[in-house]
Design a protein around this motif. Structure first.
Motif, PDB file in Angstrom:
ATOM      1  N   VAL A 203      -8.094  14.815   0.880  1.00 43.76           N
ATOM      2  CA  VAL A 203      -8.758  13.547   0.604  1.00 43.76           C
ATOM      3  C   VAL A 203      -8.512  12.556   1.738  1.00 43.76           C
ATOM      4  O   VAL A 203      -7.413  12.453   2.262  1.00 43.76           O
ATOM      5  CB  VAL A 203      -8.245  12.938  -0.725  1.00 43.76           C
ATOM      6  N   TYR A 204      -9.531  11.822   2.117  1.00 44.92           N
ATOM      7  CA  TYR A 204      -9.417  10.641   2.954  1.00 44.92           C
ATOM      8  C   TYR A 204      -9.622   9.446   2.053  1.00 44.92           C
ATOM      9  O   TYR A 204     -10.512   9.458   1.206  1.00 44.92           O
ATOM     10  CB  TYR A 204     -10.501  10.658   4.052  1.00 44.92           C
ATOM     11  N   GLY A 205      -8.799   8.296   2.144  1.00 51.76           N
ATOM     12  CA  GLY A 205      -7.910   7.918   3.205  1.00 51.76           C
ATOM     13  C   GLY A 205      -6.535   8.562   3.189  1.00 51.76           C
ATOM     14  O   GLY A 205      -6.133   9.294   2.274  1.00 51.76           O
ATOM     15  N   PRO A 206      -5.807   8.206   4.252  1.00 51.35           N
ATOM     16  CA  PRO A 206      -4.503   8.809   4.477  1.00 51.35           C
ATOM     17  C   PRO A 206      -3.537   8.687   3.302  1.00 51.35           C
ATOM     18  O   PRO A 206      -2.726   9.596   3.063  1.00 51.35           O
ATOM     19  CB  PRO A 206      -3.990   8.037   5.700  1.00 51.35           C
ATOM     20  N   GLY A 207      -3.628   7.608   2.545  1.00 52.41           N
ATOM     21  CA  GLY A 207      -2.720   7.417   1.417  1.00 52.41           C
ATOM     22  C   GLY A 207      -2.905   8.422   0.302  1.00 52.41           C
ATOM     23  O   GLY A 207      -2.064   8.493  -0.607  1.00 52.41           O
ATOM     24  N   PRO A 218       1.888  11.110  12.977  1.00 54.91           N
ATOM     25  CA  PRO A 218       1.570   9.671  13.021  1.00 54.91           C
ATOM     26  C   PRO A 218       1.527   9.021  11.640  1.00 54.91           C
ATOM     27  O   PRO A 218       1.478   7.801  11.540  1.00 54.91           O
ATOM     28  CB  PRO A 218       0.186   9.644  13.672  1.00 54.91           C
ATOM     29  N   CYS A 219       1.558   9.834  10.588  1.00 56.47           N
ATOM     30  CA  CYS A 219       1.534   9.300   9.219  1.00 56.47           C
ATOM     31  C   CYS A 219       2.926   9.235   8.601  1.00 56.47           C
ATOM     32  O   CYS A 219       3.063   8.938   7.399  1.00 56.47           O
ATOM     33  CB  CYS A 219       0.627  10.156   8.340  1.00 56.47           C
ATOM     34  N   ALA A 220       3.951   9.498   9.388  1.00 55.40           N
ATOM     35  CA  ALA A 220       5.310   9.597   8.851  1.00 55.40           C
ATOM     36  C   ALA A 220       5.791   8.300   8.211  1.00 55.40           C
ATOM     37  O   ALA A 220       6.557   8.318   7.243  1.00 55.40           O
ATOM     38  CB  ALA A 220       6.269  10.022   9.960  1.00 55.40           C
ATOM     39  N   GLY A 221       5.356   7.176   8.716  1.00 57.47           N
ATOM     40  CA  GLY A 221       5.870   5.910   8.215  1.00 57.47           C
ATOM     41  C   GLY A 221       5.113   5.326   7.053  1.00 57.47           C
ATOM     42  O   GLY A 221       5.401   4.199   6.632  1.00 57.47           O
ATOM     43  N   TYR A 222       4.156   6.079   6.513  1.00 58.53           N
ATOM     44  CA  TYR A 222       3.316   5.548   5.442  1.00 58.53           C
ATOM     45  C   TYR A 222       3.597   6.262   4.116  1.00 58.53           C
ATOM     46  O   TYR A 222       4.171   7.353   4.082  1.00 58.53           O
ATOM     47  CB  TYR A 222       1.845   5.668   5.814  1.00 58.53           C
ATOM     48  N   SER A 223       3.165   5.620   3.041  1.00 60.89           N
ATOM     49  CA  SER A 223       3.464   6.122   1.699  1.00 60.89           C
ATOM     50  C   SER A 223       2.190   6.422   0.922  1.00 60.89           C
ATOM     51  O   SER A 223       1.118   5.878   1.214  1.00 60.89           O
ATOM     52  CB  SER A 223       4.301   5.093   0.922  1.00 60.89           C
ATOM     53  N   GLU A 224       2.340   7.252  -0.081  1.00 66.46           N
ATOM     54  CA  GLU A 224       1.212   7.590  -0.951  1.00 66.46           C
ATOM     55  C   GLU A 224       0.622   6.333  -1.560  1.00 66.46           C
ATOM     56  O   GLU A 224       1.342   5.446  -2.025  1.00 66.46           O
ATOM     57  CB  GLU A 224       1.685   8.544  -2.045  1.00 66.46           C
ATOM     58  N   GLY A 225      -0.685   6.229  -1.519  1.00 68.81           N
ATOM     59  CA  GLY A 225      -1.376   5.085  -2.090  1.00 68.81           C
ATOM     60  C   GLY A 225      -1.650   3.964  -1.124  1.00 68.81           C
ATOM     61  O   GLY A 225      -2.358   3.005  -1.472  1.00 68.81           O
ATOM     62  N   CYS A 235      -2.908   7.698  12.626  1.00 74.14           N
ATOM     63  CA  CYS A 235      -2.694   8.412  11.362  1.00 74.14           C
ATOM     64  C   CYS A 235      -4.019   8.872  10.772  1.00 74.14           C
ATOM     65  O   CYS A 235      -4.142  10.005  10.298  1.00 74.14           O
ATOM     66  CB  CYS A 235      -1.951   7.515  10.377  1.00 74.14           C
ATOM     67  N   ARG A 236      -5.029   8.016  10.831  1.00 75.90           N
ATOM     68  CA  ARG A 236      -6.326   8.369  10.248  1.00 75.90           C
ATOM     69  C   ARG A 236      -6.958   9.540  11.003  1.00 75.90           C
ATOM     70  O   ARG A 236      -7.517  10.460  10.398  1.00 75.90           O
ATOM     71  CB  ARG A 236      -7.247   7.151  10.244  1.00 75.90           C
ATOM     72  N   PHE A 237      -6.867   9.525  12.338  1.00 77.87           N
ATOM     73  CA  PHE A 237      -7.385  10.646  13.117  1.00 77.87           C
ATOM     74  C   PHE A 237      -6.609  11.923  12.813  1.00 77.87           C
ATOM     75  O   PHE A 237      -7.186  13.015  12.757  1.00 77.87           O
ATOM     76  CB  PHE A 237      -7.319  10.345  14.616  1.00 77.87           C
TER      77      PHE A 237
END
Length: 334
Positions: A203-207, A218-225, A235-237
């Motif tokens: 699923v997109y978006g990254p969350g 590049p998505c390591a620092g982000y959280s679900e949601g 991160c999106r790419f």
């Protein structure tokens, strides 16, 4: 067939029946016709069409809802410009109420698939908890409405609203004229996935992606949601393109769930990032690594390559076995 087929040298191609390999004379006492030499072979069916290493489908959810009009205005033109086909999941009630049938016909005419996203986008397991018949009627009503308003069209695949489903609903799809469904865990499908009604996806978006929070990415620092605009473009790419890379490495089948491009829809993709992803996908298709097509096309091919028996050639005769019920149901060129 994928890597061969029926070929001939010095004569016409053959697709079945006995073939005369001897020469002869012309009528009226003319010169003798030289003998023809036929060389026939039956090739293997490749794992994916065109002998690509993997298969990939972009699925746009919520088609016909006013919030995703940019599917028609931005997404479809970008796909068409690159010769890429996608699947659009139509909410049938919205299509009927807003009278967008001509727009759906234009998508179909460009080679895209119109699949069913139910009648009114309710959470079907919630409906089924108190009334299974009411939930299945929302599936059937959508298919009926779409087929009644799209000229000479059969709805083949289904995507669940909110990606919420249960066994009873999937079982109903199997007996209601559908060929497959997006109804699996996050991830990609193996080369020989067994059940076309349990297709995995990301699923997109990254969350909401399988890659959110992935160590070393590049998505390591982000959280679900996390909302899409709370994440970096890197991160999106990564979510969009790394998924393709993993699918190719596994020789599998990937399904990318998207909604709209730009606008106020849920988790929209910026148009520049959408076009960049399409360019990346097309480069993989052009290199022979990726077959990009609709859910229906890939599901048909996957089932048919097991269900449909290759012809045999012996003693000058090319013989096709009687097709099984499954082969006829999923019939497609191999």
């Amino acid at each position: 067939m994928g890597t061969g087929g029926v070929t001939s040298t010095g004569g016409a191609s053959g697709t079945g029946g006995a073939m005369n390999t001897s020469g002869g004379t012309s009528s009226g006492g003319g010169p003798t016709t030289p003998p023809f030499e036929y060389v026939l072979s039956v090739g293997e069916v490749t794992t994916w069409r065109g002998d690509a290493r993997a298969a990939y489908t972009i699925v746009h959810d919520d088609t016909c809802n006013a919030s995703v009009d940019n599917q028609f205005n931005l997404a479809a033109p970008a796909l068409n410009e690159r010769g890429l086909r996608a699947t659009f999941g139509a909410i049938a009630e919205d299509c009927s109420r807003d009278g967008v049938w001509a727009k759906l016909e234009a998508l179909r005419d460009a080679g895209h698939e119109i699949c069913s996203h139910t009648w009114d986008h309710q959470n079907l397991p919630d409906v089924a908890e108190s009334n299974l018949a009411a939930a299945t009627s929302l599936i059937d009503q959508a298919k009926t409405e779409l087929e009644a308003n799209l000229d000479d069209y059969e709805v083949a695949t289904f995507i669940f609203p909110y990606d919420a489903f249960n066994d009873a609903l999937v079982s109903h799809l199997q007996t209601s004229g559908h060929l497959g469904a997006r109804a699996g865990d996050r991830g990609y499908n193996d080369t020989n996935f067994a059940d076309p009604f349990r297709l995995r996806f990301d699923v997109y978006g990254p969350g909401y992606s399988v890659y959110i929070g992935a160590d070393g990415s590049p998505c390591a620092g982000y959280s679900e949601g996390n909302d899409w605009d709370a994440t970096s473009s890197e991160c999106r790419f990564y979510v969009l393109n790394h998924y393709v890379d993993e699918v190719i490495a596994a020789n599998g089948y990937g399904i990318r769930e998207l909604h709209s491009v730009e606008g106020e829809a849920w988790e929209p993709v910026p148009i520049t990032e959408y076009e960049s992803h399409l360019d990346y996908v097309k480069s993989k298709a052009d290199s022979g690594d990726l077959w990009v097509d609709t859910m229906e096309a890939v599901v048909r091919y996957r089932v048919a390559r097991d269900a449909c028996v290759a012809p045999t050639f012996a003693n000058g005769t090319l013989t096709f076995a009687a097709p099984s019920t499954e082969c006829q149901k999923y019939a497609t060129p191999l």
